[in-house]
Design an enzyme around this catalytic site. Sequence first.
Site, PDB file in Angstrom:
ATOM      1  N   GLU A 171       0.785  -1.264  -0.095  1.00 29.91           N
ATOM      2  CA  GLU A 171      -0.105  -0.053  -0.050  1.00 29.91           C
ATOM      3  C   GLU A 171       0.929   1.269  -0.102  1.00 29.91           C
ATOM      4  O   GLU A 171       1.801   1.281   0.620  1.00 29.91           O
ATOM      5  CB  GLU A 171      -1.012  -0.107   1.174  1.00 29.91           C
ATOM      6  CG  GLU A 171      -1.747   1.160   1.537  1.00 29.91           C
ATOM      7  CD  GLU A 171      -2.538   1.503   0.238  1.00 29.91           C
ATOM      8  OE1 GLU A 171      -2.558   2.755  -0.310  1.00 29.91           O
ATOM      9  OE2 GLU A 171      -3.060   0.679  -0.522  1.00 29.91           O
ATOM     10  N   ASP A 184      -4.908  -4.567  -8.277  1.00 24.48           N
ATOM     11  CA  ASP A 184      -6.083  -3.976  -7.839  1.00 24.48           C
ATOM     12  C   ASP A 184      -5.939  -2.344  -7.764  1.00 24.48           C
ATOM     13  O   ASP A 184      -6.412  -1.892  -6.730  1.00 24.48           O
ATOM     14  CB  ASP A 184      -6.909  -4.710  -6.713  1.00 24.48           C
ATOM     15  CG  ASP A 184      -8.153  -3.997  -6.319  1.00 24.48           C
ATOM     16  OD1 ASP A 184      -8.922  -3.201  -7.380  1.00 24.48           O
ATOM     17  OD2 ASP A 184      -8.686  -3.995  -5.111  1.00 24.48           O
TER      18      ASP A 184
END
Length: 285
Positions: free
Chosen positions: A117, A168
């Site tokens: 992330e 994603d």
Amino acid sequence: MNYRHAFHAGNHADVLKHVVLLALCDALTAKPSPCFALDTHGGRGLYKLDGEAAQKTGEAQDGIARLQAEAPRDPAVQRYLAAVRACRTQHGAQAYPGSPWLLAHALRAGDRIAACELHPEEAHVLRAHFAGDVRIAVHERDGYAAIKALLPPKHGATKFARGLVLIDPPYEAQLAEFDTALAALVEGLARWPQAIYALWYPIKQGRALQPFRRAAARLPAKSALRLELLVRPDDSPLRMNGSGLLVLNAPWQFDAAMRPALDALRVALGEPGATACVDWLRAPA
């Protein structure tokens, strides 16, 4: 990067993505050898549907909430609903699992997970969620760069022959993101050709994705499977009318398992004119 998935957690796109993700995990764990999963855009890993962000959009009402009310009997959909229930048993009635949580839930003690992330605050929360789980390494870094840095995977003396890469991205660059994602898939396949790769993508107007689909069919993988769920006709370029996943090197008979699952999602989540499609952009030899 300004994207926060909390605004969209549990929507119809998450439902599709997570049904497919769990089915891929189950295919991997059907064999005894350990596997590795890379989640390139992990977000915070766990969401609260009664939080301010989710309440502001209300997208989960037309996603997970509607699916729970309909409760289709398809095995893959039931598997997903069971995972959501397990998450809520552990984290509260309004919890919703992100992909890192689902990977941790579905994979085994000997498997390993890397979750990436880029946003510092989201990465901090993601790391806190999994601080006690030795299987999971959280990386505050660009997920595309992680494909080059972390593949092929190894953990100590263990080299993983099997595994999954989930890509994603938030598609802040809109259609330009597809070129970046395709380049990442080429890089990943060169480094770890036997892995399963799953790329999620939004659909506003399906015809705009034809160049992407043609490029995906030419990727150096053994197969390329398209799974798409449109919850309404794709007649508006201003909203997300559906979403899809490109699955490279799909498990054996994965398409046969996913066709009834996507049809069940179409019936449960779709408005008039909703469609679902599972087809090979390049079938396995």
